[in-house]
Design a protein around this motif. Structure first.
Motif, PDB file in Angstrom:
ATOM      1  N   LEU A 323      43.135  47.948  33.201  1.00 59.15           N
ATOM      2  CA  LEU A 323      43.356  49.569  32.114  1.00 59.15           C
ATOM      3  C   LEU A 323      42.079  49.532  32.078  1.00 59.15           C
ATOM      4  CD1 LEU A 323      46.238  47.715  30.300  1.00 59.15           C
ATOM      5  CD2 LEU A 323      46.377  49.942  31.942  1.00 59.15           C
ATOM      6  N   SER A 324      40.929  48.588  31.525  1.00 57.22           N
ATOM      7  CA  SER A 324      39.783  48.591  30.977  1.00 57.22           C
ATOM      8  C   SER A 324      38.907  48.284  31.797  1.00 57.22           C
ATOM      9  CB  SER A 324      39.819  48.670  29.160  1.00 57.22           C
ATOM     10  OG  SER A 324      39.133  48.417  28.706  1.00 57.22           O
ATOM     11  N   GLU A 325      38.647  47.379  31.660  1.00 58.36           N
ATOM     12  CA  GLU A 325      37.465  46.730  32.817  1.00 58.36           C
ATOM     13  C   GLU A 325      36.942  47.687  33.816  1.00 58.36           C
ATOM     14  OE1 GLU A 325      37.339  43.045  34.229  1.00 58.36           O
ATOM     15  OE2 GLU A 325      35.378  42.332  34.318  1.00 58.36           O
ATOM     16  N   THR A 326      37.400  47.620  35.071  1.00 55.42           N
ATOM     17  CA  THR A 326      37.894  48.765  36.362  1.00 55.42           C
ATOM     18  C   THR A 326      39.606  48.917  36.801  1.00 55.42           C
ATOM     19  OG1 THR A 326      37.331  48.765  38.434  1.00 55.42           O
ATOM     20  CG2 THR A 326      37.180  46.398  37.594  1.00 55.42           C
ATOM     21  N   GLY A 327      39.795  49.780  37.640  1.00 57.42           N
ATOM     22  CA  GLY A 327      40.477  49.624  38.330  1.00 57.42           C
ATOM     23  C   GLY A 327      40.620  49.737  39.183  1.00 57.42           C
ATOM     24  N   MET A 328      40.191  48.688  39.927  1.00 59.46           N
ATOM     25  CA  MET A 328      39.572  48.344  41.138  1.00 59.46           C
ATOM     26  C   MET A 328      41.026  47.657  41.339  1.00 59.46           C
ATOM     27  SD  MET A 328      36.320  45.937  42.037  1.00 59.46           S
ATOM     28  CE  MET A 328      37.207  45.197  42.929  1.00 59.46           C
ATOM     29  N   PRO A 329      41.547  46.851  42.994  1.00 56.55           N
ATOM     30  CA  PRO A 329      42.566  46.222  42.152  1.00 56.55           C
ATOM     31  C   PRO A 329      42.924  45.154  42.606  1.00 56.55           C
ATOM     32  CG  PRO A 329      42.732  47.621  44.526  1.00 56.55           C
ATOM     33  CD  PRO A 329      41.572  48.474  43.426  1.00 56.55           C
ATOM     34  N   GLY A 330      41.969  44.031  41.710  1.00 56.29           N
ATOM     35  CA  GLY A 330      42.270  43.131  41.523  1.00 56.29           C
ATOM     36  C   GLY A 330      42.229  41.621  41.756  1.00 56.29           C
ATOM     37  N   LEU A 331      40.544  41.904  42.278  1.00 55.02           N
ATOM     38  CA  LEU A 331      39.580  41.305  42.426  1.00 55.02           C
ATOM     39  C   LEU A 331      38.927  40.580  41.155  1.00 55.02           C
ATOM     40  CD1 LEU A 331      38.846  38.751  44.964  1.00 55.02           C
ATOM     41  CD2 LEU A 331      37.563  40.174  45.849  1.00 55.02           C
ATOM     42  N   GLN A 332      38.764  41.576  40.617  1.00 50.20           N
ATOM     43  CA  GLN A 332      37.905  41.472  38.993  1.00 50.20           C
ATOM     44  C   GLN A 332      39.007  40.243  38.430  1.00 50.20           C
ATOM     45  OE1 GLN A 332      40.199  43.694  39.809  1.00 50.20           O
ATOM     46  NE2 GLN A 332      40.665  44.786  38.042  1.00 50.20           N
ATOM     47  N   LEU A 333      40.263  40.345  38.641  1.00 54.12           N
ATOM     48  CA  LEU A 333      41.019  39.657  37.661  1.00 54.12           C
ATOM     49  C   LEU A 333      40.827  37.669  38.103  1.00 54.12           C
ATOM     50  CD1 LEU A 333      44.483  41.265  37.725  1.00 54.12           C
ATOM     51  CD2 LEU A 333      42.711  41.322  36.609  1.00 54.12           C
ATOM     52  N   VAL A 334      40.962  37.680  39.205  1.00 51.17           N
ATOM     53  CA  VAL A 334      39.733  36.451  40.187  1.00 51.17           C
ATOM     54  C   VAL A 334      38.969  36.240  39.437  1.00 51.17           C
ATOM     55  CG1 VAL A 334      39.347  35.003  42.281  1.00 51.17           C
ATOM     56  CG2 VAL A 334      41.869  36.528  42.082  1.00 51.17           C
ATOM     57  N   VAL A 335      38.122  36.968  39.661  1.00 46.06           N
ATOM     58  CA  VAL A 335      36.018  36.458  38.921  1.00 46.06           C
ATOM     59  C   VAL A 335      36.648  36.600  37.507  1.00 46.06           C
ATOM     60  CG1 VAL A 335      34.613  37.717  38.584  1.00 46.06           C
ATOM     61  CG2 VAL A 335      35.104  38.291  40.436  1.00 46.06           C
ATOM     62  N   GLU A 336      37.903  36.679  36.850  1.00 47.48           N
ATOM     63  CA  GLU A 336      37.556  36.416  35.465  1.00 47.48           C
ATOM     64  C   GLU A 336      38.635  35.164  35.313  1.00 47.48           C
ATOM     65  OE1 GLU A 336      36.715  37.997  33.121  1.00 47.48           O
ATOM     66  OE2 GLU A 336      37.662  36.741  30.842  1.00 47.48           O
ATOM     67  N   GLY A 337      39.214  34.780  36.114  1.00 50.25           N
ATOM     68  CA  GLY A 337      40.157  33.908  35.989  1.00 50.25           C
ATOM     69  C   GLY A 337      39.112  32.245  36.147  1.00 50.25           C
ATOM     70  N   VAL A 338      38.164  32.826  36.929  1.00 46.22           N
ATOM     71  CA  VAL A 338      37.005  31.341  37.309  1.00 46.22           C
ATOM     72  C   VAL A 338      36.235  31.571  36.252  1.00 46.22           C
ATOM     73  CG1 VAL A 338      35.634  31.804  39.043  1.00 46.22           C
ATOM     74  CG2 VAL A 338      37.249  32.222  39.913  1.00 46.22           C
ATOM     75  N   ARG A 339      35.710  32.353  35.646  1.00 44.94           N
ATOM     76  CA  ARG A 339      34.909  32.352  34.181  1.00 44.94           C
ATOM     77  C   ARG A 339      35.231  31.405  33.612  1.00 44.94           C
ATOM     78  NH1 ARG A 339      34.650  38.357  34.476  1.00 44.94           N
ATOM     79  NH2 ARG A 339      33.251  39.095  35.270  1.00 44.94           N
ATOM     80  N   GLN A 340      36.931  32.049  32.935  1.00 43.76           N
ATOM     81  CA  GLN A 340      37.798  30.865  32.067  1.00 43.76           C
ATOM     82  C   GLN A 340      37.683  29.506  32.238  1.00 43.76           C
ATOM     83  OE1 GLN A 340      38.775  32.135  29.050  1.00 43.76           O
ATOM     84  NE2 GLN A 340      39.152  34.644  29.181  1.00 43.76           N
ATOM     85  N   MET A 341      37.660  29.406  33.936  1.00 41.49           N
ATOM     86  CA  MET A 341      37.832  28.177  33.966  1.00 41.49           C
ATOM     87  C   MET A 341      36.595  27.123  34.254  1.00 41.49           C
ATOM     88  SD  MET A 341      40.889  27.173  34.335  1.00 41.49           S
ATOM     89  CE  MET A 341      40.809  28.220  33.068  1.00 41.49           C
TER      90      MET A 341
END
Lengths: 375, 137
Positions: A323-341
């Motif tokens: 909704l806000s970072e990028t509409g590309m479907p999905g891998l950016q969520l994994v990237v952010e999950g890795v950053r959180q960990m």
């Protein structure tokens, strides 16, 4: 195989409008960044898993990307599950590593629907063009309306999801849309396909992202700086089109999450940060229910009161999501999950031990779940 | 491309679906019923999606149905619908079981519809082609 495969590197391009950049070029840039992050050279890569550009199908696209990268992978190819493909491919890559089919795998996706074509997003569904049954947003709107009717879910509750994600995106210097949203602004925005408004719908974006996977043992041997173990993964699918789906308000997210949480050996209550695929706000609400963060039908109340915003009980999409970072479907969520960990996120959730990441595709046809942990 | 120039997206009947459209033109909504397992379905397909049998027959729907869900388009995804905004598209379940995409007629404001509301078949014309629409009881 809980924890035996790690994400050793993450990379992404700029997000937004990137005219003149082909999806293949964006894939190469993302992979280059992910390899640099992992601290390894491209010659170590012997598995290459590619989600083909959603907006333009290209036959044997995995080989096109491999050629552009100048590598000769032992295993790989293109996986088509819509937006669920990225996490699905991470699962397949992890299994390939576990079973000796490859040692270092790259999962990558890039597309340019913002500066290029987006025809694939605007097609008719099934054989119902005669009724004007076109577009992706109306498919999700059909599900949202049923959820509202069955459970009393409100437009303001969907708005709370948009407000949270937009707030996180506003704080992210790399986000495509850095504009906070108030609930009043949400209410005032135009309808796209009622009951979904403009801000219920994700961005359209050019960009790419990639991750590098290897065994935990290999990461130790190579001295990888910040490996993040994959604790669990799972998938779920329905074949039914929206019109034929017997139950519109329960999705394949449920079985996908059960599989992933069982593999990880943890419960949703132990997860304190989540990246939940937000192609549309209703997707987040129903995924939270299906994952077991709340009961079915209670997703609307769950997302209220700032619970999913940074500082809340379960911050969701801490870099802004689709909704806000990028509409590309999905891998950016994994990237952010890795950053959180790793503890390196822009909006870092303190003491988060586990991160759940969801990807889904079609109109809630396909789903994939990833549970990340810490070393 | 504006609505005047865009060809209206009419159905393209094939060997399996032609009888469905033919029946509508005669004022009947039909669906397929499996001779082996009794399963009923739409849209037309050559095998039963329940037991995979190719032994099935067309059956007339009684016309009773209920509203599963609906959307109201405020953006046209195809230029042929630009001058119809806002228009609705619905998922409808026939009393006999099959579900189909349709639209609801005979209403002033689609936002006042309710899920599971009772509907009755109202076959209408679209550019000379008979299509199944529904109206609230």
């Amino acid at each position: 195989m809980r924890g035996r495969v790690v994400i050793a590197g993450i990379g992404h391009t700029a997000f937004g409008r990137l005219p003149g950049r082909s999806p293949t070029s964006l894939n190469v840039e993302a992979v280059r960044a992910a390899l640099e992050d992992a601290g390894i050279g491209k010659d170590a890569v012997d598995g290459l898993f590619v989600k083909f550009p959603t907006s333009t199908f290209e036959f044997m696209y995995g080989q096109t990307v491999a050629e552009a990268l100048g590598i000769q992978p032992r295993i790989g190819g293109v996986w088509d599950q819509g937006g669920a493909a990225n996490i699905a491919m991470i699962g397949f890559a992890a299994m390939a590593i576990e079973h000796g089919q490859c040692e270092v795998a790259v999962v990558t996706f890039a597309d340019n629907p913002k500066s290029g074509t987006r025809q694939a997003y605007e097609k008719a569904w099934g054989h119902d063009e005669v009724y004007g049954w076109f577009g992706v947003a109306p498919g999700y709107a059909m599900i949202a309306r049923r959820h509202m009717g069955q459970y009393g879910t409100t437009s303001d509750q969907l708005g709370a999801i948009a407000v949270a994600c937009r707030g996180h995106g506003a704080a992210n210097p790399q986000a495509q849309l850095r504009q906070r949203l108030t609930l009043d602004q949400y209410r005032a925005a135009r309808m796209i396909a009622s009951p979904l408004r403009r801000d219920d719908c994700c961005l359209v974006s050019d960009g790419g992202a990639a991750v590098v996977l290897m065994s935990a043992a290999r990461a130790r041997a190579l001295g990888v700086a910040r490996p993040v173990p994959i604790l669990g993964f799972g998938q779920g699918q329905t074949s039914w089109e929206v019109a034929q789906r017997p139950d519109l308000t329960t999705t394949a997210a449920a079985i996908s999450a059960q599989t992933a949480f069982a593999m990880a050996g943890i419960a949703p209550s132990q997860v304190s940060v989540a990246q939940i695929y937000d192609c549309f706000t209703i997707t987040v609400l129903m995924t939270l229910e299906d994952y077991g963060f709340c009961r079915k039908g209670e997703g609307g109340r769950f997302v209220e009161g700032g619970r999913i915003a940074f500082g809340g009980e379960l911050p969701v999409n801490t870099s802004g999501g689709l909704l806000s970072e990028t509409g590309m479907p999905g891998l950016q969520l994994v990237v952010e999950g890795v950053r959180q960990m790793r503890g390196t996120a822009n909006l870092q959730v303190p003491n988060a031990r586990f991160c759940a990441v969801s990807n889904q595709g079609g109109v809630m046809h396909t789903h994939a779940t990833l549970i990340l942990g810490q070393e | 491309m504006n609505a005047d120039q865009a060809p209206f997206p009419l159905p393209l009947p094939d060997a399996v679906s032609a009888p469905y459209w033919q029946a509508l033109s005669q004022g009947r909504l039909t669906f397929q019923r499996c001779a082996r397992c009794g399963g009923a379905w739409l849209p037309p397909r050559p095998e039963c999606p329940h037991c995979l049998s190719a032994d099935w027959a067309w059956e007339d729907a009684g016309g009773r149905a209920k509203l599963i869900s609906w959307v109201v388009y405020h953006v046209a995804y195809h230029p042929a619908f630009a001058d119809r905004l806002p228009y609705n598209v619905a998922v409808v379940e026939l009393a006999e079981g099959p579900r189909l995409i349709s639209s609801i007629v005979g209403i002033d404001d689609a936002e006042t519809l309710r899920i599971d509301q009772a509907l009755t078949l109202a076959i209408g014309q679209e550019h000379g082609v008979a299509v199944a629409r529904f109206r609230p009881d």
